[in-house]
Design a protein around this motif. Structure first.
Motif, PDB file in Angstrom:
ATOM      1  N   CYS A   1      21.916  15.080 -42.915  1.00 13.17           N
ATOM      2  CA  CYS A   1      21.341  16.480 -43.247  1.00 13.17           C
ATOM      3  C   CYS A   1      22.748  17.426 -43.524  1.00 13.17           C
ATOM      4  O   CYS A   1      22.870  18.255 -44.193  1.00 13.17           O
TER       5      CYS A   1
ATOM      6  N   GLU B   1      25.576  16.386 -44.384  1.00 11.64           N
ATOM      7  CA  GLU B   1      26.406  15.905 -45.689  1.00 11.64           C
ATOM      8  C   GLU B   1      25.838  16.319 -46.686  1.00 11.64           C
ATOM      9  O   GLU B   1      26.182  16.979 -47.979  1.00 11.64           O
ATOM     10  N   ASN B   2      24.363  16.198 -46.759  1.00 15.94           N
ATOM     11  CA  ASN B   2      23.524  17.146 -47.792  1.00 15.94           C
ATOM     12  C   ASN B   2      23.831  18.657 -48.172  1.00 15.94           C
ATOM     13  O   ASN B   2      23.952  18.947 -49.145  1.00 15.94           O
TER      14      ASN B   2
ATOM     15  N   ILE C   1      23.422  19.529 -51.919  1.00 15.71           N
ATOM     16  CA  ILE C   1      22.032  19.215 -52.107  1.00 15.71           C
ATOM     17  C   ILE C   1      20.878  19.758 -51.544  1.00 15.71           C
ATOM     18  O   ILE C   1      19.849  19.977 -51.850  1.00 15.71           O
ATOM     19  N   LYS C   2      21.069  20.122 -50.284  1.00 20.02           N
ATOM     20  CA  LYS C   2      20.156  20.958 -49.304  1.00 20.02           C
ATOM     21  C   LYS C   2      20.689  22.504 -49.346  1.00 20.02           C
ATOM     22  O   LYS C   2      21.825  22.860 -49.243  1.00 20.02           O
TER      23      LYS C   2
END
Length: 67
Positions: free
Chosen positions: A56, A58-59, A64-65
């Motif tokens: 979570c 890292e995203n 990405i998030k």
């Protein structure tokens, strides 16, 4: 507010974004997200592994998030 231990388990950084993974006193994980040194969001991770919380964080730093 979540009762998190002071110890940071992991920290991820890229560009202006960074995130910390902490473990709460209740045994859950907390992902604390920042952009340009400004707090953006705390995400409580319940019922998942430490690796899930790391993903979570890292995203978020990789973009990405989105928040």
């Amino acid at each position: 507010m979540y009762s998190a231990e002071r110890k940071i388990l992991h920290e991820f950084r890229q560009g202006t974004r960074w995130a910390q993974v902490l473990k709460t006193n209740e045994g859950n994980y907390l992902v604390r997200m920042f952009d340009n040194q400004v707090w953006q969001e705390d995400r409580l991770i319940k019922g998942h592994s430490e690796r899930y919380a790391e993903a979570c964080a890292e995203n978020y730093v990789l973009g990405i998030k989105k928040i």
